[in-house]
Design an enzyme around this catalytic site. Structure first.
Site, PDB file in Angstrom:
ATOM      1  N   ASP A   1     -24.565  27.540 -32.557  1.00 24.83           N
ATOM      2  CA  ASP A   1     -23.382  28.365 -32.841  1.00 24.83           C
ATOM      3  C   ASP A   1     -22.494  27.632 -33.835  1.00 24.83           C
ATOM      4  OD1 ASP A   1     -21.260  30.164 -32.756  1.00 24.83           O
ATOM      5  OD2 ASP A   1     -20.440  29.321 -30.901  1.00 24.83           O
TER       6      ASP A   1
ATOM      7  N   HIS B   1     -24.179  31.469 -30.089  1.00 26.99           N
ATOM      8  CA  HIS B   1     -22.895  31.757 -29.448  1.00 26.99           C
ATOM      9  C   HIS B   1     -23.079  32.429 -28.092  1.00 26.99           C
ATOM     10  CE1 HIS B   1     -18.550  32.198 -29.765  1.00 26.99           C
ATOM     11  NE2 HIS B   1     -18.630  33.482 -29.462  1.00 26.99           N
TER      12      HIS B   1
ATOM     13  N   SER C   1     -16.777  32.749 -25.494  1.00 26.64           N
ATOM     14  CA  SER C   1     -16.050  33.048 -26.714  1.00 26.64           C
ATOM     15  C   SER C   1     -14.542  33.059 -26.458  1.00 26.64           C
ATOM     16  CB  SER C   1     -16.563  34.379 -27.280  1.00 26.64           C
ATOM     17  OG  SER C   1     -16.165  34.554 -28.600  1.00 26.64           O
TER      18      SER C   1
END
Length: 476
Positions: free
Chosen positions: A390, A443, A190
Site C-alpha cells: 500500500d 491497502h 483506512s
C-alpha cells in the site's frame, strides 16, 4: 480527487448525494419496518446467492430522531457450530465509503460479487467463519444510510460520526438482545483508523456493560498525521515513484499539515507527485488498474483502488470489482432483499463512496495517539496491521506512528508463517499493542491476501501472537 493523501480510499464519481437527502423522507419507512425486532431484519436470500449455513440480517437503526439520521447495517452471523462466537463491528473509511461495498463485498465478507452484478459466490476465507461480523455504513449519506436533514451531508466529521455510531450500537443491541454481553471488537481500515479508536473510546468511557468491548484492530489506517506523512513520503521515494526534488518539496510543504485538510502548498506538492506516479494503483502498487470504460465520469476512469481475486479467475487478478458491486447494489431486487430503499423512492445511483461527504469533511483530529495511550492503559487488546504494498497509508507510516507511542517491546520483529509454512509477513509485539505486516497485500489486506488475513483475524480473536515457523496453523 487531486491527491492520494486525502481520500482513503478515493470515492467514485460523486453520486447525487443531495438528491439522496431530499428523498430520505420517503425512505424513512425502512427504519420503521425494522423496528419490530431483529426477526423483521432477517435476509431470506440475496439474489444470486449460493446456499449457506449461516443467517444474515440487514436494516436501519435511527440514531437521531430529530434530524432523521438512520444508519444501514448488514450482519453476517457465524455458523451454528461456531457459536457463541464474538461479535465484530467492521468499518471502512474514506471518509465517506461504504463498509457494505468494501468490507462485505470485496474483502472479508461472506460473498464476492460476480461481473456485471450477476450474482454472488461464496468467499472461502470469509471472516464470519469464526465471528459474527457486523458491517455499518457510516456516516449518514454513505451507502444506504440516510438523513432527512440535507445539511448533514455537508457537515459530517469525526465527532458526530463516532457519537452516531455509538447510538447505533446502543440501539442495535436492544434489537439483538442475545448479543448483549457478548465478546465484542471493533475493526476497520483506512480512515477507519480514526473511526475505530474514536468509537472504542466512547464505548469504553460509557461503561455500558451490555457492550462488552474487548479490543480493536486497525488495518492500513491513519493514526498520526505527522508520522503518517513522514512514512508515506519516504515510502514513495524509496519505491522510486517520486523524484528527489518532489520528495523534498513534499516534506517541506506537508509534514505539519492535516492529512484531511492539507494546505494549498501541500496540495500543489501532491499534485506534482501524482503526475510523477502516473496511472498506477497507489492502493496496491504492483497490481493492474481497471481499464473498462465507464459512462459515469472521467474521474471514475482513473480511480486507483485495490481489486479482488475471484474463484473463477484462479491465479489471476480482477481490477474492476467496484463496478460489480455498483451494478449489484443498484438492482431493485437486491435492495428489496436487503430491506433497503423500501419504498423504491431512491432515484439516484447507489455508489461505493460519497464525494460530497469526503470533500466537505469537518473535524478530523491530527492524531489518534492519545486515544491509543488511554485504551492501552485500560487493557484493551489492540492490533495494528498493514499490507506492505500500500502506498497510501504504507507500512512505513504505520511503523513511525506506532513508534511514537514509545512502547516497550516484548517480542522483536520476526517473520510469521501461514498454514503452508510460507512467510505471511512480519510482526512485533509491544507492551499493550501488536503490529503485523502482511506480505504482498495492499491497502485492503483481506482482498489481496484473504487466507493470510483470516489467519491474522483468528490470532487476534484468540489473543495469540502471529505464528512462527514451528507453530501449527489451522485456517477455519
Amino acid at each position: 480527487m487531486r491527491t492520494t493523501t486525502r481520500r482513503l480510499p478515493p470515492a467514485p464519481a460523486a453520486a447525487a448525494v443531495l438528491l439522496a437527502a431530499l428523498t430520505c423522507l420517503l425512505l424513512r419507512p425502512a427504519a420503521v419496518a425494522a423496528a419490530g425486532g431483529h426477526a423483521a431484519d432477517r435476509i431470506v436470500r440475496l439474489p444470486g446467492q449460493p446456499e449457506v449455513d449461516f443467517d444474515m440480517y440487514s436494516g436501519y437503526i435511527t440514531v437521531d430522531e430529530a434530524a432523521g439520521r438512520s444508519l444501514f447495517y448488514l450482519l453476517q452471523e457465524a455458523p451454528e457450530e461456531a457459536q457463541p462466537a464474538p461479535l465484530v463491528l467492521w468499518l471502512n473509511g474514506g471518509p465517506g465509503c461504504s463498509s457494505v461495498a468494501y468490507g462485505a463485498s470485496e474483502e472479508l465478507g461472506a460473498f464476492r460479487v460476480m461481473p456485471r452484478g450477476a450474482g454472488l459466490v461464496l468467499n472461502e476465507y470469509r471472516w464470519n467463519k469464526v465471528a459474527n461480523v457486523l458491517f455499518l455504513d457510516s456516516p449518514a449519506g454513505v451507502g444506504f444510510s440516510y438523513t432527512n436533514t440535507s445539511s448533514d451531508i455537508y457537515t459530517s466529521g469525526d465527532n458526530r460520526t463516532a457519537h452516531d455510531s455509538y447510538a447505533f450500537l446502543a440501539a442495535w443491541f436492544e434489537r439483538f438482545p442475545h448479543y448483549k454481553y457478548r465478546e465484542f471488537y471493533v475493526a476497520g481500515e483506512s480512515y477507519a483508523g480514526h473511526y475505530v479508536p474514536e468509537l472504542s473510546q466512547l464505548v469504553h468511557r460509557s461503561g455500558n456493560p451490555v457492550i462488552n468491548l474487548k479490543g480493536f484492530m486497525v488495518g492500513n489506517g491513519l493514526i498520526d498525521d505527522y508520522h503518517d506523512y513522514v512514512g508515506t513520503f519516504e515510502f514513495w521515494w524509496n519505491h522510486g515513484i517520486v523524484s528527489d526534488d518532489t520528495y523534498r518539496r513534499l516534506k517541506d510543504a506537508c509534514l505539519h499539515d492535516s492529512f484531511i485538510h492539507p494546505s494549498p502548498a501541500c496540495d500543489a506538492a501532491t499534485d506534482v507527485a501524482t503526475a510523477e506516479q502516473g496511472n498506477i494503483d497507489m492502493y496496491s502498487l504492483y497490481t493492474p488498474v481497471c481499464n473498462i470504460s465507464s459512462s459515469s465520469s472521467s474521474s471514475s476512469l482513473s480511480r486507483r483502488r485495490t481489486r479482488g481475486r475471484y474463484p473463477w479467475l484462479t491465479g489471476s487478478y480482477d481490477p474492476c470489482t467496484e463496478r460489480y458491486s455498483t451494478a449489484y447494489y443498484n438492482r431493485r431486487d437486491v435492495q428489496t432483499a436487503l430491506h433497503a430503499n423500501v419504498t423504491g423512492a431512491m432515484n439516484y445511483t447507489w455508489t461505493n463512496c460519497s464525494d460530497t461527504i469526503n470533500t466537505h469533511w469537518h473535524d478530523a483530529p491530527r492524531s489518534m495517539l492519545p486515544i491509543y495511550r488511554e485504551l492501552i492503559a485500560a487493557g484493551l487488546r489492540i492490533w495494528v496491521f498493514s499490507g506492505d504494498t500500500d502506498a497510501v497509508v504504507p507500512l512505513t507510516a504505520t511503523r513511525y506512528s506506532i513508534g511514537a507511542l514509545g512502547l516497550a517491546t516484548t517480542t522483536s520483529w520476526y517473520p510469521w508463517y501461514d498454514d503452508l509454512q510460507e512467510v505471511g509477513g512480519w510482526s512485533q509485539v509491544y507492551k499493550g499493542l501488536t503490529l503485523v505486516s502482511v506480505r504482498g497485500a495492499g491497502h485492503e489486506v483481506p482482498l489481496h491476501r484473504p487466507r493470510q488475513a483470516l489467519i491474522l483475524f483468528q490470532q487476534f480473536l484468540q489473543g495469540k501472537p502471529m505464528p512462527g515457523r514451528t507453530t501449527n496453523v489451522t485456517v477455519a
